[in-house]
Design a protein around this motif. Sequence first.
Motif, PDB file in Angstrom:
ATOM      1  N   HIS A   1       0.850  -1.185   0.000  1.00 48.98           N
ATOM      2  CA  HIS A   1       0.000   0.000   0.000  1.00 48.98           C
ATOM      3  C   HIS A   1       0.896   1.250   0.000  1.00 48.98           C
ATOM      4  O   HIS A   1       1.946   1.260   0.659  1.00 48.98           O
ATOM      5  N   PRO A   2       0.512   2.310  -0.707  1.00 50.84           N
ATOM      6  CA  PRO A   2       1.333   3.524  -0.745  1.00 50.84           C
ATOM      7  C   PRO A   2       1.643   4.089   0.643  1.00 50.84           C
ATOM      8  O   PRO A   2       2.735   4.609   0.875  1.00 50.84           O
ATOM      9  N   GLY A   3       0.707   3.985   1.571  1.00 47.36           N
ATOM     10  CA  GLY A   3       0.952   4.464   2.933  1.00 47.36           C
ATOM     11  C   GLY A   3       2.031   3.657   3.628  1.00 47.36           C
ATOM     12  O   GLY A   3       2.858   4.198   4.370  1.00 47.36           O
ATOM     13  N   VAL A   4       2.062   2.359   3.371  1.00 44.41           N
ATOM     14  CA  VAL A   4       3.091   1.489   3.947  1.00 44.41           C
ATOM     15  C   VAL A   4       4.444   1.822   3.340  1.00 44.41           C
ATOM     16  O   VAL A   4       5.443   1.948   4.048  1.00 44.41           O
ATOM     17  N   ARG A   5       4.472   1.991   2.025  1.00 40.15           N
ATOM     18  CA  ARG A   5       5.742   2.339   1.361  1.00 40.15           C
ATOM     19  C   ARG A   5       6.273   3.668   1.877  1.00 40.15           C
ATOM     20  O   ARG A   5       7.462   3.818   2.132  1.00 40.15           O
ATOM     21  N   LYS A   6       5.384   4.653   2.036  1.00 39.73           N
ATOM     22  CA  LYS A   6       5.795   5.973   2.538  1.00 39.73           C
ATOM     23  C   LYS A   6       6.327   5.851   3.966  1.00 39.73           C
ATOM     24  O   LYS A   6       7.354   6.446   4.307  1.00 39.73           O
ATOM     25  N   ALA A   7       5.643   5.074   4.806  1.00 37.30           N
ATOM     26  CA  ALA A   7       6.099   4.880   6.185  1.00 37.30           C
ATOM     27  C   ALA A   7       7.475   4.216   6.211  1.00 37.30           C
ATOM     28  O   ALA A   7       8.355   4.622   6.968  1.00 37.30           O
ATOM     29  N   MET A   8       7.679   3.202   5.365  1.00 36.23           N
ATOM     30  CA  MET A   8       8.981   2.528   5.304  1.00 36.23           C
ATOM     31  C   MET A   8      10.071   3.502   4.864  1.00 36.23           C
ATOM     32  O   MET A   8      11.170   3.504   5.403  1.00 36.23           O
ATOM     33  N   GLU A   9       9.755   4.314   3.902  1.00 33.94           N
ATOM     34  CA  GLU A   9      10.710   5.306   3.407  1.00 33.94           C
ATOM     35  C   GLU A   9      11.088   6.282   4.521  1.00 33.94           C
ATOM     36  O   GLU A   9      12.266   6.595   4.720  1.00 33.94           O
ATOM     37  N   LEU A  10      10.092   6.752   5.256  1.00 34.38           N
ATOM     38  CA  LEU A  10      10.349   7.688   6.355  1.00 34.38           C
ATOM     39  C   LEU A  10      11.175   7.033   7.462  1.00 34.38           C
ATOM     40  O   LEU A  10      12.079   7.660   8.032  1.00 34.38           O
ATOM     41  N   ILE A  11      10.882   5.779   7.762  1.00 34.65           N
ATOM     42  CA  ILE A  11      11.641   5.051   8.775  1.00 34.65           C
ATOM     43  C   ILE A  11      13.092   4.929   8.346  1.00 34.65           C
ATOM     44  O   ILE A  11      14.008   5.189   9.126  1.00 34.65           O
ATOM     45  N   GLU A  12      13.320   4.547   7.091  1.00 24.25           N
ATOM     46  CA  GLU A  12      14.698   4.392   6.600  1.00 24.25           C
ATOM     47  C   GLU A  12      15.470   5.703   6.663  1.00 24.25           C
ATOM     48  O   GLU A  12      16.650   5.716   6.990  1.00 24.25           O
ATOM     49  N   LYS A  13      14.794   6.794   6.355  1.00 24.98           N
ATOM     50  CA  LYS A  13      15.465   8.094   6.356  1.00 24.98           C
ATOM     51  C   LYS A  13      15.727   8.624   7.759  1.00 24.98           C
ATOM     52  O   LYS A  13      16.494   9.570   7.926  1.00 24.98           O
ATOM     53  N   SER A  14      15.090   8.043   8.754  1.00 23.29           N
ATOM     54  CA  SER A  14      15.257   8.576  10.108  1.00 23.29           C
ATOM     55  C   SER A  14      15.722   7.507  11.094  1.00 23.29           C
ATOM     56  O   SER A  14      15.390   7.577  12.272  1.00 23.29           O
ATOM     57  N   LEU A  15      16.502   6.536  10.634  1.00 20.48           N
ATOM     58  CA  LEU A  15      17.009   5.505  11.543  1.00 20.48           C
ATOM     59  C   LEU A  15      17.891   6.102  12.638  1.00 20.48           C
ATOM     60  O   LEU A  15      18.027   5.537  13.705  1.00 20.48           O
ATOM     61  N   HIS A  16      18.467   7.250  12.376  1.00 17.85           N
ATOM     62  CA  HIS A  16      19.349   7.904  13.341  1.00 17.85           C
ATOM     63  C   HIS A  16      18.591   8.806  14.312  1.00 17.85           C
ATOM     64  O   HIS A  16      19.184   9.405  15.192  1.00 17.85           O
ATOM     65  N   ASP A  17      17.276   8.882  14.157  1.00 17.10           N
ATOM     66  CA  ASP A  17      16.476   9.806  14.944  1.00 17.10           C
ATOM     67  C   ASP A  17      15.163   9.130  15.329  1.00 17.10           C
ATOM     68  O   ASP A  17      14.490   8.582  14.450  1.00 17.10           O
ATOM     69  N   PRO A  18      14.788   9.153  16.597  1.00 18.67           N
ATOM     70  CA  PRO A  18      13.506   8.539  16.973  1.00 18.67           C
ATOM     71  C   PRO A  18      12.357   9.156  16.168  1.00 18.67           C
ATOM     72  O   PRO A  18      12.299  10.362  15.983  1.00 18.67           O
ATOM     73  N   LEU A  19      11.482   8.317  15.673  1.00 19.87           N
ATOM     74  CA  LEU A  19      10.361   8.759  14.854  1.00 19.87           C
ATOM     75  C   LEU A  19       9.077   8.181  15.439  1.00 19.87           C
ATOM     76  O   LEU A  19       8.761   7.009  15.217  1.00 19.87           O
ATOM     77  N   PRO A  20       8.338   8.989  16.197  1.00 17.49           N
ATOM     78  CA  PRO A  20       7.108   8.483  16.816  1.00 17.49           C
ATOM     79  C   PRO A  20       6.066   8.070  15.773  1.00 17.49           C
ATOM     80  O   PRO A  20       5.988   8.650  14.690  1.00 17.49           O
ATOM     81  N   VAL A  21       5.281   7.071  16.108  1.00 10.41           N
ATOM     82  CA  VAL A  21       4.232   6.570  15.214  1.00 10.41           C
ATOM     83  C   VAL A  21       3.259   7.698  14.874  1.00 10.41           C
ATOM     84  O   VAL A  21       2.792   7.796  13.735  1.00 10.41           O
ATOM     85  N   ALA A  22       2.994   8.580  15.817  1.00  9.61           N
ATOM     86  CA  ALA A  22       2.073   9.698  15.559  1.00  9.61           C
ATOM     87  C   ALA A  22       2.602  10.582  14.428  1.00  9.61           C
ATOM     88  O   ALA A  22       1.841  11.023  13.561  1.00  9.61           O
TER      89      ALA A  22
END
Length: 152
Positions: A49-70
């Motif tokens: 799903h595009p939302g899942v792909r976008k979330a994965m992309e955001l997670i990968e880009k911020s592995l060095h920084d905590p990224l809250p689910v909200a």
Amino acid sequence: HYAELRQSLEQILRLSAVNRERAELRLWDLLLELRDLHASHDPERPQAHPGVRKAMELIEKSLHDPLPVARLAGETGFSQTHLNRLFRGACGKSLKVYALSRRMERARYLLRHTDFPVRQVAAECGLFDLQQFNKLCRRHLGMSPRTIRGRP
């Protein structure tokens, strides 16, 4: 994608003049991102799903920084509950568990392939409490950071 790639490479080049190790780390991040981008266009792989792909992309880009689910939910345009449901359906795990597993894989890579101090590896993975980082390594990677570092 090419403009973003060029911009990322230019940033890495500028960073290399200041901090060669950090530039190398960012280059590896970019290469992994390119690998994942290539895999996402593989006709043999089912598309998430595009939302899942976008979330994965955001997670990968911020592995060095905590990224809250909200924040992830806000940036993808879905509620936390709905995004987590989509993510669990596509990946078999929650957003939080997926993000932590990606951070720990990054930690394993950094411990094996760099000589960064363990505290710096933890920080590069968005984990600033060294005791928590040690516990997470043992729980998710099966050994302490020092043991991981010593393994080939």
